[in-house]
Write a protein that holds these residues in place. Structure first.
Motif, short mmCIF file in Angstrom:
data_model
loop_
_atom_site.label_atom_id
_atom_site.label_comp_id
_atom_site.label_asym_id
_atom_site.label_seq_id
_atom_site.Cartn_x
_atom_site.Cartn_y
_atom_site.Cartn_z
N CYS A 12 -3.59 -10.53 21.97
CA CYS A 12 -3.87 -9.96 23.29
C CYS A 12 -4.92 -10.81 24.00
O CYS A 12 -5.74 -11.47 23.38
N CYS A 14 -7.55 -9.89 25.25
CA CYS A 14 -8.91 -9.47 24.88
C CYS A 14 -9.35 -10.17 23.59
O CYS A 14 -10.55 -10.19 23.29
N HIS A 23 -1.65 -1.21 21.05
CA HIS A 23 -2.94 -1.79 21.40
C HIS A 23 -3.21 -1.69 22.90
O HIS A 23 -4.27 -1.23 23.32
N CYS A 28 -6.86 -1.38 24.07
CA CYS A 28 -7.36 -2.62 24.67
C CYS A 28 -8.51 -2.32 25.64
O CYS A 28 -8.35 -1.58 26.61
N PRO A 29 -9.68 -2.91 25.41
CA PRO A 29 -10.82 -2.65 26.30
C PRO A 29 -10.61 -3.20 27.70
O PRO A 29 -11.23 -2.70 28.65
ZN LIG Z 1 -6.42 -6.25 24.14
#
Ligand SMILES: [Zn+2]
Length: 86
Positions: A12, A14, A23, A28-29
């Motif tokens: 990802c 991130c 995710h 996911c932030p």
């Molecule tokens: Zn992520």
């Protein structure tokens, strides 16, 4: 806990995990703000949430492999609705 089948995908953006549906949608932030908006759209209804979540993912430019499935589905719907007018 995961109920969505995990599919191997590249890491990802991130950098914390593979970019899977689970995710992106749950963890996911980078999607925290968008996730809050999604939750407000999902809250009033129970079904159908899959279509809303898929459109959300596509709008976030995530998991592009799903875009082909949506395009094929759209084409099939157009063909079904466009019965020959002859
Ligand atoms: Zn992520």
């Amino acid at each position: 806990m995961a109920t969505v089948p995990e599919v191997f995908t590249p890491l990802c953006r991130c950098g914390l995990a593979p970019e899977t549906v689970t995710h992106v949608v749950l963890r996911c932030p980078e999607e925290d703000a968008a996730r809050a908006a999604l939750e407000s759209r999902l809250a009033p209804r129970r079904l159908p949430t899959a279509g809303i979540m898929l459109r959300w993912l596509l709008a976030r430019h995530r998991l592009p492999e799903f875009r082909l499935a949506v395009e094929i589905g759209d084409e099939m719907r157009l063909e079904d609705n466009g019965d020959s007018a002859d």
